[in-house]
Design a protein around this motif. Structure first.
Motif, mmCIF file in Angstrom:
data_model
loop_
_atom_site.group_PDB
_atom_site.id
_atom_site.type_symbol
_atom_site.label_atom_id
_atom_site.label_comp_id
_atom_site.label_asym_id
_atom_site.label_seq_id
_atom_site.Cartn_x
_atom_site.Cartn_y
_atom_site.Cartn_z
ATOM 1 N N LYS A 1 -16.258 -7.450 3.878
ATOM 2 C CA LYS A 1 -17.063 -7.375 2.664
ATOM 3 C C LYS A 1 -17.530 -5.938 2.437
ATOM 4 N N SER A 2 -17.724 -5.601 1.199
ATOM 5 C CA SER A 2 -18.208 -4.272 0.852
ATOM 6 C C SER A 2 -19.551 -4.012 1.530
ATOM 7 N N GLY A 3 -19.695 -2.835 2.092
ATOM 8 C CA GLY A 3 -20.940 -2.462 2.756
ATOM 9 C C GLY A 3 -20.926 -2.635 4.260
ATOM 10 N N THR A 4 -19.944 -3.328 4.771
ATOM 11 C CA THR A 4 -19.860 -3.513 6.221
ATOM 12 C C THR A 4 -19.050 -2.388 6.846
ATOM 13 N N SER A 5 -19.124 -2.304 8.177
ATOM 14 C CA SER A 5 -18.376 -1.284 8.914
ATOM 15 C C SER A 5 -17.236 -1.933 9.676
ATOM 16 N N VAL A 6 -16.155 -1.223 9.775
ATOM 17 C CA VAL A 6 -14.965 -1.738 10.454
ATOM 18 C C VAL A 6 -14.491 -0.718 11.468
ATOM 19 N N LYS A 7 -14.171 -1.192 12.679
ATOM 20 C CA LYS A 7 -13.663 -0.298 13.715
ATOM 21 C C LYS A 7 -12.199 -0.604 13.994
ATOM 22 N N ILE A 8 -11.401 0.429 14.042
ATOM 23 C CA ILE A 8 -9.978 0.299 14.355
ATOM 24 C C ILE A 8 -9.715 1.057 15.650
ATOM 25 N N GLU A 9 -9.007 0.410 16.554
ATOM 26 C CA GLU A 9 -8.693 1.035 17.846
ATOM 27 C C GLU A 9 -7.243 1.490 17.897
ATOM 28 N N CYS A 10 -7.041 2.608 18.553
ATOM 29 C CA CYS A 10 -5.699 3.153 18.746
ATOM 30 C C CYS A 10 -5.545 3.495 20.224
ATOM 31 N N ARG A 11 -4.531 2.935 20.852
ATOM 32 C CA ARG A 11 -4.325 3.154 22.284
ATOM 33 C C ARG A 11 -2.912 3.662 22.576
ATOM 34 N N SER A 12 -2.839 4.649 23.435
ATOM 35 C CA SER A 12 -1.537 5.047 23.980
ATOM 36 C C SER A 12 -1.352 4.241 25.260
ATOM 37 N N LEU A 13 -0.291 3.424 25.288
ATOM 38 C CA LEU A 13 -0.174 2.433 26.353
ATOM 39 C C LEU A 13 0.431 2.972 27.643
ATOM 40 N N ASP A 14 1.321 3.911 27.543
ATOM 41 C CA ASP A 14 2.009 4.347 28.755
ATOM 42 C C ASP A 14 2.016 5.860 28.918
ATOM 43 N N PHE A 15 1.081 6.503 28.250
ATOM 44 C CA PHE A 15 0.955 7.947 28.412
ATOM 45 C C PHE A 15 -0.453 8.372 28.031
ATOM 46 N N GLN A 16 -0.794 9.568 28.423
ATOM 47 C CA GLN A 16 -2.100 10.109 28.066
ATOM 48 C C GLN A 16 -1.942 11.074 26.907
ATOM 49 N N ALA A 17 -2.813 10.941 25.943
ATOM 50 C CA ALA A 17 -2.720 11.751 24.733
ATOM 51 C C ALA A 17 -3.975 12.591 24.583
ATOM 52 N N THR A 18 -3.823 13.877 24.709
ATOM 53 C CA THR A 18 -4.994 14.734 24.516
ATOM 54 C C THR A 18 -5.356 14.847 23.045
ATOM 55 N N THR A 19 -4.366 14.615 22.188
ATOM 56 C CA THR A 19 -4.617 14.720 20.756
ATOM 57 C C THR A 19 -4.131 13.463 20.049
ATOM 58 N N MET A 20 -4.983 12.909 19.227
ATOM 59 C CA MET A 20 -4.618 11.758 18.403
ATOM 60 C C MET A 20 -4.922 12.080 16.944
ATOM 61 N N PHE A 21 -4.196 11.431 16.069
ATOM 62 C CA PHE A 21 -4.317 11.697 14.640
ATOM 63 C C PHE A 21 -4.528 10.381 13.900
ATOM 64 N N TRP A 22 -5.264 10.469 12.810
ATOM 65 C CA TRP A 22 -5.439 9.318 11.933
ATOM 66 C C TRP A 22 -4.915 9.661 10.546
ATOM 67 N N TYR A 23 -4.060 8.757 10.048
ATOM 68 C CA TYR A 23 -3.481 8.912 8.725
ATOM 69 C C TYR A 23 -3.910 7.740 7.863
ATOM 70 N N ARG A 24 -3.870 7.967 6.553
ATOM 71 C CA ARG A 24 -4.166 6.908 5.591
ATOM 72 C C ARG A 24 -3.028 6.876 4.578
ATOM 73 N N GLN A 25 -2.647 5.680 4.202
ATOM 74 C CA GLN A 25 -1.556 5.540 3.246
ATOM 75 C C GLN A 25 -1.956 4.540 2.175
ATOM 76 N N PHE A 26 -2.055 5.018 0.935
ATOM 77 C CA PHE A 26 -2.313 4.149 -0.204
ATOM 78 C C PHE A 26 -0.982 3.601 -0.692
ATOM 79 N N PRO A 27 -1.024 2.466 -1.423
ATOM 80 C CA PRO A 27 0.223 1.830 -1.865
ATOM 81 C C PRO A 27 1.161 2.795 -2.575
ATOM 82 N N LYS A 28 2.392 2.767 -2.151
ATOM 83 C CA LYS A 28 3.465 3.573 -2.740
ATOM 84 C C LYS A 28 3.209 5.064 -2.637
#
Lengths: 110, 117
Positions: free
Chosen positions: B14-41
């Motif tokens: 719902k509008s006004g709430t907060s959402v958490k998204i998790e990103c995990r590297s399963l078989d390696f260690q990542a010193t740097t991670m990136f977040w991208y956003r993609q709108f339709p098309k």
């Protein structure tokens, strides 16, 4: 800042045709250039990755070339099939991050 | 190749709430991670770069107080969309970078589709 451009934005071809997708980038200081496929509503599928020291990579009907000096890469798809219909994205990995082109939306008609 | 997971794969809130998204590297260690956003098309747009143990670097136009990024370990980065609004509805994709020893490559998670009502 790296800028990646892809042309054409959309392409519709009959089944069986060979086709070329183009990608250009402004900063030649890249580690690699990668081509992805994205189906509607889905994540990225890596197709080919070309290291900066390489000129091309091949996988099945796909061949990708890289010309760093001119800032260009092409993805060649041979004998296209309806299952190849998707959006194809190229991305350049630089020192800091990876930047994407806007993609080419490919439709292969049976 | 290296595997990156994201959770959840989709979320409706719902509008006004907060959402958490998790990103995990399963078989390696990542010193740097990136977040991208993609709108339709549209293509993937880099939102921010996060390095383990330090503050994230945000791209121009991305509100750091709205999109909170935490990279507390070498295998986990989280993106929290605070006070979400319908215009935040998008496909969010994380990526983890492997670098060093002559190899540089980014691996991508499957994405999280956020719908804000």
């Amino acid at each position: 800042k790296q800028e990646v451009t892809q042309i054409p934005a959309a392409l519709s071809v009959p089944e069986g045709e060979n086709l070329v997708l183009n990608c250009s980038f402004t900063d030649s200081a890249i580690y690699n250039l990668q081509w992805f496929r994205q189906d509607p509503g889905k994540g990225l599928t890596s197709l080919l990755l070309i290291q900066s020291s390489q000129r091309e990579q091949t996988s099945g009907r796909l061949n990708a070339s890289l010309d760093k000096s001119s800032g260009r890469s092409t993805l060649y798809i041979a004998a296209s099939q309806p299952g190849d219909s998707a959006t194809y994205l190229c991305a350049a990995l630089g020192n800091n991050d990876m930047r994407f082109g806007a993609g080419t939306r490919l439709t292969v008609k049976p | 190749g290296a595997v990156v997971s994201q959770h959840p794969s989709w979320v409706i809130c719902k509008s006004g709430t907060s959402v958490k998204i998790e990103c995990r590297s399963l078989d390696f260690q990542a010193t740097t991670m990136f977040w991208y956003r993609q709108f339709p098309k549209q293509s993937l747009m880099l939102m921010a770069t996060s390095n383990e143990g330090s503050k994230a670097t945000y791209e121009q136009g991305v509100e750091k107080d709205k999109f909170l990024i935490n990279h507390a370990s070498l295998t986990l980065s989280t993106l929290t969309v605070t006070s979400a609004h319908p215009e935040d509805s998008s496909f969010y994709i994380c990526s983890a970078r492997v670098s060093g020893q002559g190899a540089n490559e980014q691996f991508f998670g499957p994405g999280t589709r956020l719908t804000v009502l």
